[in-house]
Design an enzyme around this catalytic site. Structure first.
Site, PDB file in Angstrom:
ATOM      1  CB  SER A  30      -3.579  40.378   9.066  1.00 23.23           C
ATOM      2  OG  SER A  30      -2.393  40.670   8.586  1.00 23.23           O
ATOM      3  CG  HIS A  38      -6.401  38.024  12.083  1.00 23.38           C
ATOM      4  ND1 HIS A  38      -7.107  39.296  12.235  1.00 23.38           N
ATOM      5  CD2 HIS A  38      -5.075  38.471  12.114  1.00 23.38           C
ATOM      6  CE1 HIS A  38      -6.106  40.345  12.477  1.00 23.38           C
ATOM      7  NE2 HIS A  38      -4.720  39.722  12.098  1.00 23.38           N
ATOM      8  CD  GLU A  97     -10.734  39.850  12.632  1.00 28.46           C
ATOM      9  OE1 GLU A  97     -11.630  40.260  12.131  1.00 28.46           O
ATOM     10  OE2 GLU A  97      -9.719  39.947  12.107  1.00 28.46           O
ATOM     11  CG  ASN A 139      -5.746  43.725   9.667  1.00 27.96           C
ATOM     12  OD1 ASN A 139      -5.406  44.785  10.445  1.00 27.96           O
ATOM     13  ND2 ASN A 139      -5.383  42.683   9.760  1.00 27.96           N
TER      14      ASN A 139
END
Lengths: 293, 212
Positions: free
Chosen positions: A122, A143, A155, A193
């Site tokens: 992440s 992700h 992702e 994130n």
């Protein structure tokens, strides 16, 4: 080099995220090998997975026969050698560059040439994780979002050396798994994130600064903005220790002050207030069942 | 709990026609100022003043951390030109009277609002927390991290939000976002609150009378 993906392996499958990813793969029809360092953590994850699917049957989301078929597709191992038949390996191990690089380097010797290595990192760079793996062109970022068994988003990011073919195969796998891939650049935190970690830290700092209680901050976000979960409740779900590690990974590469771990977070981790898993974080909890059905 | 309203101009919290305006009485234990200058009245259970981006201390005064009486601030959260939400951010000072807070809470909750209590800090709860995120999203858009659509999809699907940061900040108005973040930046001085380039451009076009 192209080969159909028939077997998926998940490294770190004894953890919350890894177990969720294994559910996604097995539920979509792939033979799924769950790997971790201890059978105990894999056993715990297996029990939570069974409970998750039992709840799905109970709520009418799947038949009992389908549940049995999914569970039969899942296997557990602590030996990396058992990943020899994996066509796609997804790692969800400790968020540490050296650990991930060491894992991919070891798997490069074991797995066939066509096997794609995907990282669920992440915060770390896909290019850096791929470096030294021996197959930099077949490493990609996938992700997942927590809880992976419920969240559709993935992702997808390429490292500088990731081939177009690898990206396309990984993208195709995400779609076939019933997930929704979005493309991001190989930058710290990708999209999710990069936006979320500083925001969550700001919420912690607001508690620390006495702006409002944790409950009122979460209520404001849910009622004012329509969020399903408040930021502090989310931190409790993720785990305060995980949150602190995310900050430790994220801050040095971004130097964004908002990404640095707030002192209150460090104090709570030191006190053992790690969130849902210890029953106490910004809120208090009973039980530790896997989220959702 | 009955409430009286003293209003001057349009209220952001309760626009013309809002049912809350019709529920007011002439003689009540709680007085609510909507755009009108504060009139202190210690005989009231609570005196409430609607806030914009300023702190309650601007109206009620401050005294070395000892301030606080029956005067409270409030704002019904609203994202720029979006319709107002059902959330009331009730602003207190260090020594605000607990009875005043309870009286204010009773008035708003009886009208169907959800009340949260916060300290007298710039941006209160929501703008303090979300405006830096919108600035970051606008910056990521400039840097090509992802498309606006993918960023919004990521937040909706990855976090369960009803909308993404770009669509929300665009819908609420980039000029509004500029003004709020500018006010926050003036107080906190930290880079996260500095208005993003796209918000600055929108503000400059607005100042020149140009449409987006």
């Amino acid at each position: 080099m192209t080969s159909a993906i028939e077997t998926v392996a998940v490294c770190g499958a004894g953890g919350t995220m890894g177990a969720g990813i294994a559910i996604v793969a097995a539920r979509a029809g792939w033979r799924t090998i769950c790997h971790d360092l201890s059978m105990e953590s894999l056993g715990n994850a297996a029990r939570q997975t069974q409970a998750f699917f039992a709840k799905s049957v109970e709520r009418g989301k799947m038949s009992a026969a389908d549940k049995d078929a999914v569970l039969a597709r899942l296997s557990r191992t602590t030996s990396l050698d058992d990943l020899v038949k994996a066509d796609l390996v997804i790692e969800a191990v400790f968020e540490d560059l050296a650990v991930k690089r060491q894992l991919f380097s070891a798997l490069n010797i074991i797995c066939p040439a066509h096997t794609i290595f995907a990282s669920n990192t992440s915060t770390l760079s896909i290019t850096e994780i791929a470096g030294g793996s021996g197959r930099e062109d077949r490493v990609v970022g996938l992700h997942f979002c927590l809880p992976a068994q419920l969240m559709r988003l993935i992702e997808v990011s390429s490292g500088l050396n990731t081939s177009q073919e690898t990206l396309e195969r990984a993208w195709d796998w995400c779609s076939k798994a019933g997930q929704l891939p979005v493309r991001t650049q190989d930058k710290p935190g990708f999209v999710l994130n990069a936006l979320l970690i500083p925001f969550l830290n700001d919420a912690i700092r607001a508690v620390e600064a006495g702006v409002a209680s944790a409950a009122d901050i979460d209520t404001a976000m849910k009622v004012g903005l329509g969020y399903k979960m408040g930021p502090l409740e989310l931190i409790d779900l993720v785990g305060l220790d995980t949150m602190a590690r995310l900050c430790e990974a994220f801050y040095p590469v971004t130097l964004d002050p908002r990404a640095s771990a707030p002192p209150l977070l460090r104090r709570m981790v030191a006190a053992g207030w790690l969130g849902r898993k210890t029953g106490r974080g910004f809120f208090t909890y009973d039980g530790n069942a896997m989220f959702g059905a | 709990m009955r409430y009286a309203i003293l209003q001057k101009g349009e209220s952001r919290s309760f626009p013309t026609g809002d049912p809350f305006l019709a529920g007011a009485s002439e003689h009540a234990g709680v007085t609510i100022h909507l755009g009108s200058a504060l009139i202190a009245d210690d005989s009231k259970a609570a005196v409430l003043i609607e806030l914009g981006s300023e702190c309650l201390g601007v109206h009620a005064g401050e005294k070395a951390g000892e301030e606080g009486c029956n005067v409270l601030g409030f704002a019904r959260y609203r994202n720029g030109c979006d319709a107002p939400s059902q959330l009331i951010e009730l602003v207190r000072q260090p020594n605000s009277r607990p009875q005043a807070i309870e009286a204010a809470r009773a008035v708003f909750e009886a009208a169907g609002f959800t009340v949260v209590v916060c300290a007298d800090q710039a941006g209160r709860i929501i703008d303090r927390l979300v405006r830096p995120k919108y600035n970051a999203a606008l910056r990521f858009l400039d840097e090509g991290l992802a498309t606006a659509k993918d960023m919004d999809t990521t937040c909706r699907l990855g976090l369960g939000y009803p909308d993404g940061p770009i669509e929300r900040v665009e819908r609420g108005g980039l000029v509004y976002h500029h003004d709020v973040t500018k006010a926050l930046f003036d107080v906190y001085g930290t880079p996260g609150y500095a208005p993003a380039r796209r918000a600055v451009v929108a503000k400059q076009r607005d100042d020149r009378g140009l449409q987006r």
